[in-house]
Design an enzyme around this catalytic site. Structure first.
Site, PDB file in Angstrom:
ATOM      1  N   ASP A  44       1.143  43.882  54.922  1.00 45.69           N
ATOM      2  CA  ASP A  44       2.553  43.602  55.200  1.00 45.69           C
ATOM      3  C   ASP A  44       3.302  44.926  55.270  1.00 45.69           C
ATOM      4  O   ASP A  44       3.107  45.785  54.405  1.00 45.69           O
ATOM      5  CB  ASP A  44       3.160  42.728  54.100  1.00 45.69           C
ATOM      6  CG  ASP A  44       2.469  41.376  53.986  1.00 45.69           C
ATOM      7  OD1 ASP A  44       1.982  40.874  55.015  1.00 45.69           O
ATOM      8  OD2 ASP A  44       2.418  40.824  52.873  1.00 45.69           O
TER       9      ASP A  44
ATOM     10  N   GLU B 147      11.257  41.160  49.135  1.00 46.97           N
ATOM     11  CA  GLU B 147      10.063  41.557  49.894  1.00 46.97           C
ATOM     12  C   GLU B 147       9.757  43.039  49.714  1.00 46.97           C
ATOM     13  O   GLU B 147       8.603  43.416  49.522  1.00 46.97           O
ATOM     14  CB  GLU B 147      10.234  41.245  51.391  1.00 46.97           C
ATOM     15  CG  GLU B 147      10.127  39.769  51.751  1.00 46.97           C
ATOM     16  CD  GLU B 147       8.721  39.195  51.645  1.00 46.97           C
ATOM     17  OE1 GLU B 147       7.767  39.929  51.331  1.00 46.97           O
ATOM     18  OE2 GLU B 147       8.580  37.977  51.872  1.00 46.97           O
TER      19      GLU B 147
END
Length: 129
Positions: free
Chosen positions: A53, A35
């Protein structure tokens, strides 16, 4: 802050993520590697949803945190997105726990792509935990 792998493993363990909701520490390490590259300051904008994000877990501003600019945001973790990018990852971990409690680990696309059905033991290998 970009965490060193074993340093992050120790930190996540201390903050109670090891086997939280049945998700092993190695899986959390795999998830955060793909991620964010273990980087607390990582951000990625999603043009489709006009959301961003944030942080080491890449937590989304449409559903989980408030950045003051995402349309129709929900703020499920009741946290400002900037707090998810602090060097102290306590708030980010608390939000990740909330997400995995509600949606499971499959809420993270990177986990599905890179960690599911893979041997993730190497992520904690050689770490003194």
């Amino acid at each position: 802050k970009v965490f060193e792998r074993c340093e992050l493993a120790r930190t996540l363990k201390k903050l109670g993520l090891d086997d939280y909701k049945g998700v092993s520490l190695a899986n959390w390490l795999c998830l955060t590697k793909w991620e964010s590259g273990y980087n607390t300051k990582a951000t990625n904008y999603n043009p489709g949803s006009e959301s961003t994000d944030y942080g080491i877990f890449q937590i989304n501003s449409k559903f989980w945190c408030n950045d003051g600019k995402t349309p129709d945001a929900v703020d499920g973790c009741h946290v400002s997105c900037s707090e998810l990018m602090e060097n102290d990852i306590e708030k980010a971990v608390a939000c990740a726990k909330h997400i995995v409690s509600e949606q499971g680990i499959t809420a993270w696309v990177a986990w599905k792509s890179h960690c599911r059905d893979h041997d993730v033991s190497s992520y904690v290998e050689g770490c003194t935990l």
